[in-house]
Scaffold this motif. Structure first.
Motif, PDB file in Angstrom:
ATOM      1  N   PRO A   1       0.796  -1.237   0.000  1.00 55.44           N
ATOM      2  CA  PRO A   1       0.000   0.000   0.000  1.00 55.44           C
ATOM      3  C   PRO A   1       0.825   1.283   0.000  1.00 55.44           C
ATOM      4  CG  PRO A   1      -0.967  -1.587   1.509  1.00 55.44           C
ATOM      5  CD  PRO A   1       0.308  -2.196   1.008  1.00 55.44           C
ATOM      6  N   MET A   2       2.064   1.241   0.514  1.00 53.08           N
ATOM      7  CA  MET A   2       2.878   2.447   0.543  1.00 53.08           C
ATOM      8  C   MET A   2       3.216   2.943  -0.856  1.00 53.08           C
ATOM      9  SD  MET A   2       3.242   3.476   3.598  1.00 53.08           S
ATOM     10  CE  MET A   2       4.500   4.677   3.248  1.00 53.08           C
ATOM     11  N   VAL A   3       3.258   2.042  -1.832  1.00 49.44           N
ATOM     12  CA  VAL A   3       3.526   2.451  -3.209  1.00 49.44           C
ATOM     13  C   VAL A   3       2.394   3.349  -3.713  1.00 49.44           C
ATOM     14  CG1 VAL A   3       3.820   1.637  -5.581  1.00 49.44           C
ATOM     15  CG2 VAL A   3       4.903   0.403  -3.681  1.00 49.44           C
ATOM     16  N   TYR A   4       1.168   2.980  -3.414  1.00 50.45           N
ATOM     17  CA  TYR A   4       0.025   3.786  -3.827  1.00 50.45           C
ATOM     18  C   TYR A   4      -0.104   5.039  -2.951  1.00 50.45           C
ATOM     19  CZ  TYR A   4      -0.843  -0.790  -5.829  1.00 50.45           C
ATOM     20  OH  TYR A   4      -0.700  -1.980  -6.481  1.00 50.45           O
ATOM     21  N   PHE A   5       0.347   4.917  -1.701  1.00 51.76           N
ATOM     22  CA  PHE A   5       0.322   6.082  -0.812  1.00 51.76           C
ATOM     23  C   PHE A   5       1.208   7.192  -1.364  1.00 51.76           C
ATOM     24  CE2 PHE A   5       2.456   8.395   2.658  1.00 51.76           C
ATOM     25  CZ  PHE A   5       1.354   9.038   3.214  1.00 51.76           C
ATOM     26  N   ALA A   6       2.335   6.847  -1.976  1.00 48.50           N
ATOM     27  CA  ALA A   6       3.229   7.867  -2.537  1.00 48.50           C
ATOM     28  C   ALA A   6       2.510   8.682  -3.607  1.00 48.50           C
ATOM     29  CB  ALA A   6       4.485   7.213  -3.114  1.00 48.50           C
ATOM     30  N   VAL A   7       1.691   8.013  -4.411  1.00 45.79           N
ATOM     31  CA  VAL A   7       0.926   8.722  -5.447  1.00 45.79           C
ATOM     32  C   VAL A   7      -0.124   9.617  -4.800  1.00 45.79           C
ATOM     33  CG1 VAL A   7      -0.559   8.454  -7.463  1.00 45.79           C
ATOM     34  CG2 VAL A   7       1.324   6.838  -7.073  1.00 45.79           C
ATOM     35  N   LEU A   8      -0.854   9.076  -3.809  1.00 44.88           N
ATOM     36  CA  LEU A   8      -1.867   9.867  -3.110  1.00 44.88           C
ATOM     37  C   LEU A   8      -1.235  11.041  -2.372  1.00 44.88           C
ATOM     38  CD1 LEU A   8      -4.119   7.006  -1.674  1.00 44.88           C
ATOM     39  CD2 LEU A   8      -4.563   8.451  -3.669  1.00 44.88           C
ATOM     40  N   LEU A   9      -0.056  10.822  -1.805  1.00 41.46           N
ATOM     41  CA  LEU A   9       0.650  11.894  -1.114  1.00 41.46           C
ATOM     42  C   LEU A   9       0.992  13.025  -2.077  1.00 41.46           C
ATOM     43  CD1 LEU A   9       2.093  12.987   1.438  1.00 41.46           C
ATOM     44  CD2 LEU A   9       4.116  11.677   0.729  1.00 41.46           C
ATOM     45  N   THR A  10       1.405  12.673  -3.278  1.00 42.45           N
ATOM     46  CA  THR A  10       1.721  13.693  -4.287  1.00 42.45           C
ATOM     47  C   THR A  10       0.486  14.510  -4.641  1.00 42.45           C
ATOM     48  OG1 THR A  10       3.427  12.239  -5.218  1.00 42.45           O
ATOM     49  CG2 THR A  10       2.660  14.058  -6.597  1.00 42.45           C
ATOM     50  N   ILE A  11      -0.623  13.815  -4.862  1.00 42.72           N
ATOM     51  CA  ILE A  11      -1.874  14.520  -5.191  1.00 42.72           C
ATOM     52  C   ILE A  11      -2.312  15.406  -4.031  1.00 42.72           C
ATOM     53  CG2 ILE A  11      -4.320  14.191  -5.742  1.00 42.72           C
ATOM     54  CD1 ILE A  11      -3.505  11.542  -7.098  1.00 42.72           C
ATOM     55  N   GLY A  12      -2.228  14.866  -2.811  1.00 33.65           N
ATOM     56  CA  GLY A  12      -2.614  15.649  -1.644  1.00 33.65           C
ATOM     57  C   GLY A  12      -1.736  16.864  -1.444  1.00 33.65           C
ATOM     58  N   LEU A  13      -0.453  16.728  -1.717  1.00 32.46           N
ATOM     59  CA  LEU A  13       0.463  17.846  -1.548  1.00 32.46           C
ATOM     60  C   LEU A  13       0.205  18.935  -2.587  1.00 32.46           C
ATOM     61  CD1 LEU A  13       2.760  18.853   0.198  1.00 32.46           C
ATOM     62  CD2 LEU A  13       4.374  17.688  -1.311  1.00 32.46           C
ATOM     63  N   ILE A  14      -0.131  18.530  -3.804  1.00 31.52           N
ATOM     64  CA  ILE A  14      -0.488  19.515  -4.841  1.00 31.52           C
ATOM     65  C   ILE A  14      -1.711  20.311  -4.400  1.00 31.52           C
ATOM     66  CG2 ILE A  14      -1.363  19.779  -7.197  1.00 31.52           C
ATOM     67  CD1 ILE A  14       0.293  17.295  -7.929  1.00 31.52           C
ATOM     68  N   TRP A  15      -2.723  19.583  -3.907  1.00 30.48           N
ATOM     69  CA  TRP A  15      -3.937  20.255  -3.441  1.00 30.48           C
ATOM     70  C   TRP A  15      -3.618  21.195  -2.287  1.00 30.48           C
ATOM     71  CZ3 TRP A  15      -6.212  19.706   1.446  1.00 30.48           C
ATOM     72  CH2 TRP A  15      -7.452  20.357   1.590  1.00 30.48           C
ATOM     73  N   PHE A  16      -2.819  20.739  -1.337  1.00 29.85           N
ATOM     74  CA  PHE A  16      -2.503  21.557  -0.170  1.00 29.85           C
ATOM     75  C   PHE A  16      -1.739  22.818  -0.560  1.00 29.85           C
ATOM     76  CE2 PHE A  16       0.716  22.678   3.042  1.00 29.85           C
ATOM     77  CZ  PHE A  16      -0.118  23.084   4.070  1.00 29.85           C
ATOM     78  N   LEU A  17      -0.712  22.664  -1.395  1.00 29.38           N
ATOM     79  CA  LEU A  17       0.148  23.805  -1.718  1.00 29.38           C
ATOM     80  C   LEU A  17      -0.538  24.838  -2.597  1.00 29.38           C
ATOM     81  CD1 LEU A  17       3.585  22.042  -2.367  1.00 29.38           C
ATOM     82  CD2 LEU A  17       2.985  23.481  -0.420  1.00 29.38           C
TER      83      LEU A  17
END
Length: 306
Positions: free
Chosen positions: A141-157
């Motif tokens: 699951p951490m592999v997919y978490f890295a993708v979700l983290l990227t999307i979440g960081l784009i939204w946050f920033l």
């Protein structure tokens, strides 16, 4: 074709370590802080996560321990550079050296330790698709978490007020301070968040990617993650793609060996370090492009009232 599917799968796994750590460092640098201690934080988090899993048999607790170790070291770094105004580069190097030595000392008794047998992960139905299944849908699951983290960081920033404030602190801390924003507190929180992600990357490395503890096992990935932020010109999507690029380069040599191509082991060892150097040399040919995308106050101390 099956070997190429396996190459893609191993590329995603290898790139995940770099992506999570680099996204953490990106948060730091968006706030104007450069932390050269990523290597040391990842090593301490790797032994913290590994020791936790050995004693609890729970990988997720290992991830939590790794994040806590990374955040603790980052907090110490943050106090020194944000409140005591020590040099960010020297302090980061000192943190990296401390992490290398401390992790080696703390990990002596875990060198021969073994983790419990890992669970196999596969998405229902998708994991059974020929070629695409092994390449894309049978990962931790951490592999997919890295993708979700990227999307979440784009939204946050770029879509939230808090992200705008964080970027403004990195661009002009004096103006942010004049508007009433607690610049030092914001930078400190960013440093802790970045340290926690570096810790998560280190724990993932020692408990999932290569489930063992060996002294110095991070093997320069912290420095590669640091280079990734510049390579990606401080953009989250480019960080993720760059992580997969460098992960693929490191896996390519092993793929060539498995297909019968005789590649010296020494060349394989240096390949993942040559790639970032070459890429950084190429993009550095246009310094103006880097200056436009780089946070204006990165690496500079902030003196309230100055």
């Amino acid at each position: 074709m099956e070997s190429y599917a396996l190459l893609l799968g191993s590329t995603l796994s290898a790139g995940t370590v770099l992506a999570i750590a680099a996204l953490g460092l990106l948060i730091n640098e968006k706030a104007g802080i450069v932390n050269l201690g990523a290597e040391g934080m990842m090593l301490c988090a790797a032994i913290a996560g590994f020791a936790t899993v050995v004693n609890t048999h729970n990988t997720w607790l290992g991830f939590a321990a790794g994040m806590a170790a990374g955040a603790l070291l980052a907090a110490f770094f943050g106090v020194l550079v944000i409140w005591l105004n020590t040099n960010q580069y020297a302090t980061g190097l000192a943190l990296s050296l401390f992490g290398v030595g401390f992790s080696a000392f703390a990990g002596i008794r875990f060198v021969q330790a073994k983790l419990p047998e890992s669970t196999s992960y596969a998405l229902p139905v998708l994991g059974d698709i020929p070629l695409a299944g092994p390449a894309l849908f049978r990962h931790h699951p951490m592999v997919y978490f890295a993708v979700l983290l990227t999307i979440g960081l784009i939204w946050f920033l770029y879509k939230t007020r808090a992200g705008l404030v964080l970027r403004s602190v990195g661009e002009s801390p004096e103006s942010s301070h004049a508007l009433g924003f607690p610049v030092r507190r914001i930078r400190f929180m960013a440093v802790i968040a970045g340290g926690a992600l570096c810790g998560l990357a280190g724990a993932y490395l020692s408990t999932v990617y290569t489930p063992l503890w060996v002294e110095g096992m991070v093997a320069g990935r912290g420095w590669i993650a640091l280079a990734l932020t510049t390579f990606a010109t401080w953009r989250p999507v480019r960080v993720l793609l760059g992580a997969y690029l460098f992960g693929g380069v490191s896996m390519l040599g092993f793929h060539l060996q498995s297909t019968g191509v005789n590649v010296p082991s020494q060349f394989l060892s240096m390949l993942q370090y040559i790639a970032p150097i070459v890429v950084l040399a190429l993009i550095s040919r246009n310094p103006a492009f880097i200056r436009v995308n780089m946070p204006a106050s990165i690496g500079k101390p902030f003196y309230p009232g100055s």
